[in-house]
Design a protein around this motif. Structure first.
Motif, PDB file in Angstrom:
ATOM      1  N   GLN A   1       0.957  -1.240   0.152  1.00 28.78           N
ATOM      2  CA  GLN A   1      -0.045   0.171  -0.032  1.00 28.78           C
ATOM      3  C   GLN A   1       0.988   1.325   0.081  1.00 28.78           C
ATOM      4  O   GLN A   1       0.392   2.265  -0.520  1.00 28.78           O
ATOM      5  N   VAL A   2       2.108   1.131   0.492  1.00 28.39           N
ATOM      6  CA  VAL A   2       2.876   2.379   0.740  1.00 28.39           C
ATOM      7  C   VAL A   2       3.428   2.713  -0.695  1.00 28.39           C
ATOM      8  O   VAL A   2       3.442   3.538  -1.333  1.00 28.39           O
ATOM      9  N   ILE A   3       3.611   1.530  -1.607  1.00 26.97           N
ATOM     10  CA  ILE A   3       4.356   1.533  -3.047  1.00 26.97           C
ATOM     11  C   ILE A   3       3.101   2.007  -3.839  1.00 26.97           C
ATOM     12  O   ILE A   3       3.444   3.083  -4.529  1.00 26.97           O
ATOM     13  N   LEU A   4       1.919   1.477  -3.456  1.00 27.24           N
ATOM     14  CA  LEU A   4       0.746   2.108  -4.402  1.00 27.24           C
ATOM     15  C   LEU A   4       0.587   3.651  -4.073  1.00 27.24           C
ATOM     16  O   LEU A   4       0.413   4.655  -4.921  1.00 27.24           O
ATOM     17  N   GLY A   5       0.686   3.970  -3.020  1.00 26.62           N
ATOM     18  CA  GLY A   5       0.229   5.267  -2.298  1.00 26.62           C
ATOM     19  C   GLY A   5       1.420   6.199  -2.851  1.00 26.62           C
ATOM     20  O   GLY A   5       1.049   7.573  -3.473  1.00 26.62           O
ATOM     21  N   VAL A   6       2.633   5.929  -2.640  1.00 30.87           N
ATOM     22  CA  VAL A   6       3.792   6.812  -3.450  1.00 30.87           C
ATOM     23  C   VAL A   6       3.724   7.079  -4.905  1.00 30.87           C
ATOM     24  O   VAL A   6       3.572   8.136  -5.321  1.00 30.87           O
ATOM     25  N   ALA A   7       2.970   5.882  -5.514  1.00 30.93           N
ATOM     26  CA  ALA A   7       3.002   5.987  -6.958  1.00 30.93           C
ATOM     27  C   ALA A   7       1.817   6.991  -7.260  1.00 30.93           C
ATOM     28  O   ALA A   7       1.824   7.757  -8.226  1.00 30.93           O
ATOM     29  N   ARG A   8       0.915   6.770  -6.527  1.00 36.70           N
ATOM     30  CA  ARG A   8      -0.319   7.871  -6.632  1.00 36.70           C
ATOM     31  C   ARG A   8       0.114   9.312  -6.479  1.00 36.70           C
ATOM     32  O   ARG A   8      -0.450  10.194  -7.276  1.00 36.70           O
ATOM     33  N   GLY A   9       0.858   9.676  -5.407  1.00 43.30           N
ATOM     34  CA  GLY A   9       1.341  10.941  -5.292  1.00 43.30           C
ATOM     35  C   GLY A   9       2.141  11.358  -6.125  1.00 43.30           C
ATOM     36  O   GLY A   9       2.050  12.634  -6.593  1.00 43.30           O
ATOM     37  N   LEU A  10       3.009  10.555  -6.758  1.00 40.56           N
ATOM     38  CA  LEU A  10       3.840  10.855  -7.806  1.00 40.56           C
ATOM     39  C   LEU A  10       3.197  11.243  -9.057  1.00 40.56           C
ATOM     40  O   LEU A  10       3.434  12.202  -9.983  1.00 40.56           O
ATOM     41  N   LEU A  11       2.275  10.338  -9.320  1.00 44.36           N
ATOM     42  CA  LEU A  11       1.247  10.578 -10.458  1.00 44.36           C
ATOM     43  C   LEU A  11       0.484  11.964 -10.599  1.00 44.36           C
ATOM     44  O   LEU A  11       0.808  12.610 -11.472  1.00 44.36           O
ATOM     45  N   TYR A  12       0.210  12.066  -9.385  1.00 40.89           N
ATOM     46  CA  TYR A  12      -0.581  13.488  -9.111  1.00 40.89           C
ATOM     47  C   TYR A  12       0.486  14.745  -9.355  1.00 40.89           C
ATOM     48  O   TYR A  12       0.082  15.886 -10.129  1.00 40.89           O
ATOM     49  N   LEU A  13       1.567  14.765  -8.692  1.00 35.12           N
ATOM     50  CA  LEU A  13       2.697  15.602  -9.010  1.00 35.12           C
ATOM     51  C   LEU A  13       3.043  15.875 -10.493  1.00 35.12           C
ATOM     52  O   LEU A  13       3.366  16.934 -10.986  1.00 35.12           O
ATOM     53  N   HIS A  14       3.246  14.627 -11.243  1.00 31.65           N
ATOM     54  CA  HIS A  14       3.570  14.688 -12.607  1.00 31.65           C
ATOM     55  C   HIS A  14       2.441  15.268 -13.841  1.00 31.65           C
ATOM     56  O   HIS A  14       3.081  15.799 -14.603  1.00 31.65           O
TER      57      HIS A  14
ATOM     58  N   PRO B   1       0.945   6.758   2.979  1.00 35.25           N
ATOM     59  CA  PRO B   1       2.253   7.623   2.900  1.00 35.25           C
ATOM     60  C   PRO B   1       2.019   8.862   2.457  1.00 35.25           C
ATOM     61  O   PRO B   1       0.936   9.250   1.580  1.00 35.25           O
ATOM     62  N   LYS B   2       2.822   9.623   2.772  1.00 28.98           N
ATOM     63  CA  LYS B   2       2.564  11.022   2.509  1.00 28.98           C
ATOM     64  C   LYS B   2       4.146  11.410   1.926  1.00 28.98           C
ATOM     65  O   LYS B   2       5.072  11.363   2.543  1.00 28.98           O
ATOM     66  N   ILE B   3       4.156  11.841   0.511  1.00 33.79           N
ATOM     67  CA  ILE B   3       5.488  12.540   0.080  1.00 33.79           C
ATOM     68  C   ILE B   3       5.760  13.931   0.629  1.00 33.79           C
ATOM     69  O   ILE B   3       5.011  14.744   0.786  1.00 33.79           O
ATOM     70  N   ALA B   4       6.983  13.954   1.212  1.00 29.93           N
ATOM     71  CA  ALA B   4       7.218  15.147   1.939  1.00 29.93           C
ATOM     72  C   ALA B   4       8.572  15.861   1.473  1.00 29.93           C
ATOM     73  O   ALA B   4       9.277  15.307   0.426  1.00 29.93           O
ATOM     74  N   ASP B   5       8.869  17.120   1.844  1.00 29.43           N
ATOM     75  CA  ASP B   5      10.252  17.646   1.753  1.00 29.43           C
ATOM     76  C   ASP B   5      10.233  18.076   0.259  1.00 29.43           C
ATOM     77  O   ASP B   5      10.676  17.454  -0.519  1.00 29.43           O
ATOM     78  N   PHE B   6       9.743  19.556   0.007  1.00 25.38           N
ATOM     79  CA  PHE B   6       9.850  19.762  -1.442  1.00 25.38           C
ATOM     80  C   PHE B   6      10.879  20.851  -1.580  1.00 25.38           C
ATOM     81  O   PHE B   6      10.684  21.845  -2.621  1.00 25.38           O
ATOM     82  N   GLY B   7      11.808  21.129  -1.000  1.00 27.74           N
ATOM     83  CA  GLY B   7      12.722  21.932  -0.598  1.00 27.74           C
ATOM     84  C   GLY B   7      13.509  21.924  -2.207  1.00 27.74           C
ATOM     85  O   GLY B   7      14.031  23.020  -2.495  1.00 27.74           O
ATOM     86  N   MET B   8      13.776  20.566  -2.956  1.00 29.62           N
ATOM     87  CA  MET B   8      14.655  20.645  -3.955  1.00 29.62           C
ATOM     88  C   MET B   8      13.686  20.477  -5.084  1.00 29.62           C
ATOM     89  O   MET B   8      13.995  20.303  -6.172  1.00 29.62           O
ATOM     90  N   ALA B   9      12.199  20.324  -4.962  1.00 30.99           N
ATOM     91  CA  ALA B   9      11.293  20.271  -6.348  1.00 30.99           C
ATOM     92  C   ALA B   9      11.495  21.374  -7.117  1.00 30.99           C
ATOM     93  O   ALA B   9      12.013  22.436  -6.855  1.00 30.99           O
ATOM     94  N   ARG B  10      10.926  20.871  -8.326  1.00 32.86           N
ATOM     95  CA  ARG B  10      11.344  21.972  -9.332  1.00 32.86           C
ATOM     96  C   ARG B  10      10.056  21.857 -10.374  1.00 32.86           C
ATOM     97  O   ARG B  10       9.301  20.723 -10.585  1.00 32.86           O
TER      98      ARG B  10
END
Length: 406
Positions: free
Chosen positions: A158-171, A196-205
């Motif tokens: 579920q962590v794998i799937l959740g992170v994948a969904r979070g990245l799909l949203y960002l992308h 899971p929640k993706i955190a720390d966007f200090g280096m994001a672009r």
């Protein structure tokens, strides 16, 4: 909770921006967002919420500065990031994170409640995430067997799937494409339901819609960065895909890629190489974390390893995109293409599509990480183990290239 948004953002962002241009437009957009969404916090409210930034409320400290746990008047628990005074890199990350997360709303991305500027104090206010960051649960050496069993296979899946969904949203689904640039276990937080929640966007672009990639200075963490990004500064969403693939293999094996010297096979240079060799031998299940053998679904494990390898291909064109990853993980397993040898920065390999060798890494080191309920050594909290954040020029040095050719 609101107070003079225009004046607030003048004091918050202008010291970090040299000119107007696109940055000025971003500043104006952020001011408008703050005014309409009421994201500005009064300093006194945060002082009260954190008990005057009491050491007992401190969650951790990293390159950005200290992070404090707090409770707002409305009952919401928060994590308050405080910019370390005199931190130039922290100032850039502060501004970057504030702008990028202003309109990001997804259950698998940490929620930014708002901002505060008071004299030299600059603060970001996040939702408080109950459990520790993924790396603390996955790689902890203290009571490791007990802690690892907290993350049974179904939870890891579920962590794998959740992170994948979070990245799909960002992308693909955010207001504009966002590349995180530092996806790793310490930047994945788990809430009270283990979501899971993706955190720390200090280096994001932000990523231009009409571009296939951008060239930029390299910033990320050793063991998670894509070869083309390390070697040539070529940044695209496929750099995040590569990092995601590494995290998938770490969740399956319970081993950290940057600690490849701990692997049982002395003939491999990394977790990716180990996974690849086992896959080619048809022995994928041999890499399962011993802590989850009794709970693991063999077919799901095999699929996840194959997905992990397809996400870490040397050639970014051969990597899956996050939409396909989510489809694969959400539905019944389908026939997947065969992965080729993964791209492994720092070791010798040949990119089949380009006929060139892979990359190494160099540059200054600093800490990077996330907010969590307990201390984790990172930008937002201390981690159990040291992670290396690299910042390199756009192109690798001649010395790096020579070392790769030896």
């Amino acid at each position: 909770m609101t107070t003079k948004p225009k004046k607030f953002f003048d004091s918050l962002i202008k010291p970090f921006l040299g000119g107007r241009g696109k940055e000025g437009k971003a500043e104006e957009d952020l001011e408008a967002i703050a005014a309409t969404e009421q994201k500005v916090f009064r300093y006194e409210k945060l002082v009260a919420a954190t008990r005057n930034f009491s050491p007992k409320q401190k969650l951790g400290e990293g390159g950005f500065g200290p992070v404090f746990r707090g409770r707002l008047e409305d009952g919401r628990e928060v994590a308050v990031k405080q910019l370390g005074r005199g931190s130039r890199q922290g100032a850039k990350e502060f501004q970057n994170e504030a702008m990028l997360l202003s309109r990001v709303q997804h259950k698998n991305v940490v929620n930014l409640y708002g901002y505060c500027a008071h004299g030299d104090d600059k603060l970001l206010v996040y939702e408080f995430v109950q459990h520790e960051s993924l790396d603390k649960l996955l790689f902890s050496k203290e009571g490791s067997q007990c802690r690892k069993t907290e993350l049974a296979w179904n939870q890891r899946y579920q962590v794998i799937l959740g992170v994948a969904r979070g990245l799909l949203y960002l992308h693909e689904d955010a207001h504009t494409t966002i590349i995180h640039r530092d996806i790793k276990a310490s930047n994945i937080l788990l809430d009270d339901r283990w979501v899971p929640k993706i955190a720390d966007f200090g280096m994001a672009r932000l990523f231009p819609e009409d571009e296939t990639h951008v060239n930029t200075r390299v910033a990320g963490t050793n063991g998670y960065m894509a070869p083309e990004y390390v070697m040539h500064g070529r940044l695209s969403t496929k750099a995040d895909v590569f990092s995601f693939g590494v995290v998938v293999l770490e969740l399956v094996s319970g081993r950290k890629n940057s600690s490849f010297n701990l692997l049982p096979n002395p003939d491999v240079d990394s977790l990716l190489e180990w996974a690849w060799k086992l896959y080619k031998k048809g022995q994928t299940l041999d890499m399962i974390d011993p802590a989850i053998v009794s709970t693991a679904d063999p077919e799901q494990v095999k699929m996840c390893v194959q997905v992990g390898l397809l996400c870490t291909q040397s050639d970014p064109k051969l990597r899956l995109d996050m939409k396909r990853v989510v489809i694969i993980l959400s539905k019944k397993p389908t026939v997947l293409e065969e992965p080729t040898r993964p791209g492994i920065p720092g070791s010798r390999y040949r990119r089949r599509s380009h006929g060139m060798q892979g990359s190494g890494h160099s540059g200054g080191e600093s800490s990077s990480g996330s907010i969590s309920a307990t201390a984790s050594a990172s930008t937002a909290a201390l981690t159990a183990s040291t992670s290396t954040t690299l910042t390199t020029p756009r192109h690798a040095s001649q010395q790096e290239r020579r070392s790769l050719q030896r």
